[in-house]
Design a protein around this motif. Structure first.
Motif, PDB file in Angstrom:
ATOM      1  N   LEU A 190     -11.580   4.714  -3.055  1.00  0.00           N
ATOM      2  CA  LEU A 190     -10.440   5.286  -3.777  1.00  0.00           C
ATOM      3  C   LEU A 190     -10.536   6.807  -3.831  1.00  0.00           C
ATOM      4  CD1 LEU A 190      -9.847   2.928  -6.865  1.00  0.00           C
ATOM      5  CD2 LEU A 190      -8.706   2.930  -4.648  1.00  0.00           C
ATOM      6  N   GLU A 206      -3.278  -0.098 -10.394  1.00  0.00           N
ATOM      7  CA  GLU A 206      -2.572  -1.042  -9.528  1.00  0.00           C
ATOM      8  C   GLU A 206      -3.501  -2.139  -8.998  1.00  0.00           C
ATOM      9  OE1 GLU A 206       0.602  -1.155  -8.904  1.00  0.00           O
ATOM     10  OE2 GLU A 206       1.216   0.708  -9.868  1.00  0.00           O
ATOM     11  N   LEU A 207      -4.790  -1.809  -8.859  1.00  0.00           N
ATOM     12  CA  LEU A 207      -5.757  -2.758  -8.287  1.00  0.00           C
ATOM     13  C   LEU A 207      -6.597  -3.455  -9.358  1.00  0.00           C
ATOM     14  CD1 LEU A 207      -6.968  -0.530  -5.315  1.00  0.00           C
ATOM     15  CD2 LEU A 207      -5.378  -2.444  -5.207  1.00  0.00           C
ATOM     16  N   ASN A 208      -6.230  -3.257 -10.647  1.00  0.00           N
ATOM     17  CA  ASN A 208      -6.945  -3.877 -11.771  1.00  0.00           C
ATOM     18  C   ASN A 208      -8.417  -3.477 -11.808  1.00  0.00           C
ATOM     19  OD1 ASN A 208      -4.676  -5.317 -12.784  1.00  0.00           O
ATOM     20  ND2 ASN A 208      -4.973  -6.876 -11.200  1.00  0.00           N
ATOM     21  N   LEU A 209      -8.693  -2.197 -11.555  1.00  0.00           N
ATOM     22  CA  LEU A 209     -10.048  -1.662 -11.633  1.00  0.00           C
ATOM     23  C   LEU A 209     -10.177  -0.780 -12.869  1.00  0.00           C
ATOM     24  CD1 LEU A 209     -10.480  -0.667  -7.874  1.00  0.00           C
ATOM     25  CD2 LEU A 209     -11.422  -2.686  -9.012  1.00  0.00           C
ATOM     26  N   LEU A 242      -4.161   4.410  -8.689  1.00  0.00           N
ATOM     27  CA  LEU A 242      -4.556   3.384  -7.723  1.00  0.00           C
ATOM     28  C   LEU A 242      -5.418   2.312  -8.388  1.00  0.00           C
ATOM     29  CD1 LEU A 242      -5.466   5.612  -4.628  1.00  0.00           C
ATOM     30  CD2 LEU A 242      -3.354   4.344  -5.035  1.00  0.00           C
ATOM     31  N   ALA A 243      -6.336   2.735  -9.265  1.00  0.00           N
ATOM     32  CA  ALA A 243      -7.206   1.786  -9.954  1.00  0.00           C
ATOM     33  C   ALA A 243      -6.392   0.849 -10.847  1.00  0.00           C
ATOM     34  CB  ALA A 243      -8.250   2.532 -10.780  1.00  0.00           C
ATOM     35  N   VAL A 263       0.828  -1.201   0.000  1.00  0.00           N
ATOM     36  CA  VAL A 263       0.000   0.000   0.000  1.00  0.00           C
ATOM     37  C   VAL A 263       0.863   1.253   0.000  1.00  0.00           C
ATOM     38  CG1 VAL A 263      -1.623   1.352   1.379  1.00  0.00           C
ATOM     39  CG2 VAL A 263      -1.989  -1.091   1.094  1.00  0.00           C
ATOM     40  N   ILE A 273       2.267   1.763  -3.465  1.00  0.00           N
ATOM     41  CA  ILE A 273       1.271   2.262  -4.425  1.00  0.00           C
ATOM     42  C   ILE A 273       1.015   3.749  -4.205  1.00  0.00           C
ATOM     43  CG2 ILE A 273      -1.150   2.122  -5.115  1.00  0.00           C
ATOM     44  CD1 ILE A 273      -1.037  -0.877  -4.528  1.00  0.00           C
ATOM     45  N   VAL A 296     -15.996   0.258  -4.378  1.00  0.00           N
ATOM     46  CA  VAL A 296     -14.591   0.475  -4.049  1.00  0.00           C
ATOM     47  C   VAL A 296     -14.111   1.824  -4.607  1.00  0.00           C
ATOM     48  CG1 VAL A 296     -13.718  -0.692  -6.115  1.00  0.00           C
ATOM     49  CG2 VAL A 296     -12.295  -0.609  -4.058  1.00  0.00           C
TER      50      VAL A 296
END
Length: 347
Positions: free
Chosen positions: A246, A180-183, A177-178, A17, A20, A242
């Motif tokens: 974010l 990195e989180l595959n969003l 951030l998205a 975290v 990121i 989510v």
């Protein structure tokens, strides 16, 4: 063994975290302007002050009436001050006054004509500013009404941080951030970009900027995810995705990083200390913590002397005391926690 694995997993997650967030911050570089409710206009000489005032004050009265901004003329050499809480009106007044000074023709009829012309130009300029910001953040298919409000954010600041630049920074952080989180990166950027939309109109309507922004987004066709992210970024409503989380993280990272917001450390610390002192003065309070840069006051009460019903009264009393005794920007959330723990020992 299970505890060791859990501790290692937690440590690795904390490092991930931190990595990121640091990557997101490093990839964003934004300039900020100073927060102010006044604008200073330079004059060629002090004789111009008399012309601005006009015979029996008719020019200055006409200017203030047409612009809705106070024009302050004092002993400051070769300068006058424009004062008002609406940043767009103040900018219109500044541009109009500079044009009048340059033109040299200053009388009530001319003043009204210039302010009307500058107002029309400003409407067009706000749309251009909003469109440029949308292009820079790679966000498309936004309602023209929202684009214009985005343009207004250029003239709005909070703690010295320019809200338009802050919104763009939040969009970029959300996008990183998205990724990195595959969003969905585009949806995340959109949530971050629009989260402070309500600050363009919060001086005109009652309500928090989060709820105002959510209402504007809802009326102009934004998705439920975006609307919830706007409304929930200060925890006024529950998160529904989510992306709302974010958005809150990006808002906090952008606002809390060193240099982003201007407030003297001494003043800041005094405000947080005062909040905790008010809370600790209430009977039944064990501990209090001012968190989230003074936006929230978290209070731990004694579970023996304070029952569940009384916690509501404590929260209300503390909020009223803060309103009566302190000056602060925005809103402060007062959260009272009553926790009971029972321990038994097996021998």
């Amino acid at each position: 063994e299970i505890r060791r694995i859990a501790d290692n997993t937690k440590a690795e997650a904390d490092q991930l975290v931190a990595g990121i967030l640091s990557t997101a911050i490093q990839r964003v570089a934004v300039d900020y302007v100073s927060e102010s409710t006044v604008s200073v206009v330079s004059l060629p000489d002090d004789e111009m002050k008399g012309r601005i005032i006009g015979r029996e004050g008719r020019n200055i009265r006409a200017f203030e009436q047409a612009s809705g901004i106070d024009l302050i003329i004092d002993d400051t050499p070769e300068a006058v001050v424009l004062s008002g809480f609406d940043p767009v009106r103040r900018e219109i007044a500044r541009l109009a006054l500079e044009k009048l000074i340059t033109d040299g023709r200053i009388h009530p009829g001319r003043i009204e004509q210039v302010i009307e012309k500058i107002t029309k130009e400003m409407d067009s300029n706000l749309i251009k500013i909003g469109e440029k910001a949308c292009m820079e953040t790679n966000i498309h298919n936004i309602s023209p009404n929202i684009v214009k409000l985005i343009g207004r954010l250029k003239y709005r600041t909070s703690y010295g941080q320019n809200i338009l630049r802050h919104s763009m920074e939040a969009a970029w952080i959300c996008g990183i951030l998205a990724t990195e989180l595959n969003l969905d990166q585009e949806l995340a950027r959109r949530c971050g970009f629009l989260h402070d939309l309500g600050k363009a109109i919060d001086h005109e309507y009652d309500g928090s900027h989060a709820s105002l922004g959510a209402n504007v987004a809802r009326k102009n066709g934004e998705s439920k995810i975006v609307v919830n992210a706007i409304e929930a970024h200060h925890e006024e409503v529950e998160y529904q995705s989510v992306y709302a989380v974010l958005t809150q993280v990006a808002d906090a990272v952008s606002g809390a990083r060193p240099g982003a917001r201007r407030e003297m450390l001494e003043t800041y610390m005094k405000r947080l200390t005062k909040m905790e002192e008010i809370a600790n003065s209430i009977e039944g309070v064990n501990k209090s913590f001012a968190i989230q840069a003074g936006r929230e006051l978290r209070i731990i009460v004694d579970p023996v002397s304070v029952d569940d019903k009384h916690t509501a009264f404590i929260a209300s009393d503390i909020a009223e005391k803060i309103e009566a005794e302190m000056q602060y920007p925005g809103q402060i959330k007062v959260l009272v926690i009553r926790e009971t723990r029972q321990t038994a020992i097996a021998k």
